[in-house]
Design an enzyme around this catalytic site. Structure first.
Site, PDB file in Angstrom:
ATOM      1  N   LYS A  53      -5.837  -0.089   1.128  1.00 57.84           N
ATOM      2  CA  LYS A  53      -5.063   0.996   2.095  1.00 57.84           C
ATOM      3  C   LYS A  53      -5.981   1.940   2.514  1.00 57.84           C
ATOM      4  O   LYS A  53      -5.983   2.565   3.762  1.00 57.84           O
ATOM      5  CB  LYS A  53      -3.813   1.372   1.614  1.00 57.84           C
ATOM      6  N   THR A  75       2.609  10.548   7.755  1.00 54.91           N
ATOM      7  CA  THR A  75       3.099   9.186   7.579  1.00 54.91           C
ATOM      8  C   THR A  75       4.237   9.085   6.718  1.00 54.91           C
ATOM      9  O   THR A  75       4.712  10.214   6.110  1.00 54.91           O
ATOM     10  CB  THR A  75       2.043   8.314   7.038  1.00 54.91           C
ATOM     11  N   SER A  78       5.773   4.896   0.424  1.00 55.09           N
ATOM     12  CA  SER A  78       6.191   5.186  -1.039  1.00 55.09           C
ATOM     13  C   SER A  78       4.997   5.114  -2.153  1.00 55.09           C
ATOM     14  O   SER A  78       4.986   5.180  -3.320  1.00 55.09           O
ATOM     15  CB  SER A  78       7.004   4.209  -1.507  1.00 55.09           C
ATOM     16  N   ASN A  80       0.592   3.514  -1.998  1.00 55.06           N
ATOM     17  CA  ASN A  80      -0.654   3.129  -1.710  1.00 55.06           C
ATOM     18  C   ASN A  80      -1.017   3.912  -0.235  1.00 55.06           C
ATOM     19  O   ASN A  80      -1.992   4.511  -0.303  1.00 55.06           O
ATOM     20  CB  ASN A  80      -1.064   1.812  -1.880  1.00 55.06           C
ATOM     21  N   ASP A 172     -14.179 -21.711   3.357  1.00 56.06           N
ATOM     22  CA  ASP A 172     -13.032 -22.841   4.063  1.00 56.06           C
ATOM     23  C   ASP A 172     -11.652 -22.248   4.411  1.00 56.06           C
ATOM     24  O   ASP A 172     -11.065 -22.747   5.503  1.00 56.06           O
ATOM     25  CB  ASP A 172     -12.865 -23.974   3.235  1.00 56.06           C
ATOM     26  N   GLY A 180       4.653  -5.139   4.974  1.00 59.12           N
ATOM     27  CA  GLY A 180       4.870  -4.034   5.825  1.00 59.12           C
ATOM     28  C   GLY A 180       5.601  -4.449   7.132  1.00 59.12           C
ATOM     29  O   GLY A 180       5.607  -5.430   7.258  1.00 59.12           O
TER      30      GLY A 180
END
Length: 180
Positions: A53, A75, A78, A80, A172, A180
Site C-alpha cells: 500500500k 483518506t 482501517s 495499511n 507463466d 477493496g
C-alpha cells in the site's frame, strides 16, 4: 477513471524510487514441491509500513502539484492504506487526515499517528467513513485519496509487479490478491 498502462506504472516507479523499497523476490522449495511448479514470492511485507500500500500512497501524494499537496491529504482506511498515506504525507511534508472506523485495531491507529497522521474516528461502515471524510475535507481543504479506486494508487501499486517481472523474466502466471 482511466486504467493505468505500463507507461503510468513506469512513471510511478521513477516517482517513488527515492522513497519505496525495492522488495526482494524469494522462493520456497516446500511450496514448489506442493504445487509442482517454481513459485516466486514478491515480499511486500518488507515494504515501508509492511505492505504494498505504501507504493500507491507514495505515488498519489508525490503526484500532487505543490498547491494541492499544501492543503494536505485525506483518506478513509482501517489499516495499511491509512499508515501508508500518513507516511507518504510526512515524507512530502504535508498533513494527512485519516478517517478510521472506531473498531480499528489500536495498533494500526497508533501507527498512523506515529507516521504523523491525524486520526478521526467514525462508525464502522462505509457510509460513515465517506461522510466523515467529506466533512473533514470541507473543514481542511485536504485532497481526498481513495484507498483503492484511484489512478495514482493503482499505478503506484503496479510497481510491485513491474519489479517482479524485471527480476524474474518469463513468468507463466502472476497471482495477485485483490481487495477493496
Amino acid at each position: 477513471m482511466r486504467i493505468p498502462e505500463l507507461r503510468d506504472v513506469k512513471e510511478a516507479a521513477d516517482r517513488i524510487a527515492p522513497y519505496a523499497h525495492r522488495t526482494p523476490v524469494l522462493t520456497c522449495s516446500h511450496i514448489d514441491g506442493l504445487l509442482g511448479a517454481k513459485v516466486f514470492l514478491k515480499c511486500e511485507n518488507f515494504q515501508k509500513v509492511g505492505a504494498f500500500k505504501f507504493r500507491g500512497a507514495c505515488n498519489a501524494v508525490f503526484s500532487l502539484d505543490d498547491a494541492a499537496a499544501s492543503r494536505g491529504v485525506i483518506t478513509h482506511s482501517s489499516g495499511n492504506h491509512a499508515q501508508a498515506l500518513a507516511l507518504a504525507a510526512r515524507l512530502r511534508g504535508v498533513p494527512a487526515h485519516i478517517v478510521m472506523p472506531s473498531t480499528s485495531m489500536p495498533a494500526k491507529a497508533a501507527a498512523v499517528r506515529d507516521y504523523g497522521g491525524i486520526t478521526v474516528f467514525c462508525e464502522p461502515n462505509l457510509k460513515s467513513r465517506e461522510e466523515t471524510a467529506e466533512k473533514v475535507m470541507k473543514q481542511t481543504g485536504a485532497v481526498f485519496i481513495h484507498p483503492y479506486n484511484d489512478f495514482a494508487i493503482i499505478s503506484g501499486q503496479g510497481t510491485a509487479a513491474k519489479e517482479l517481472v524485471e527480476e524474474v523474466p518469463g513468468l507463466d502466471l502472476v497471482l495477485v490478491p485483490v481487495g477493496g
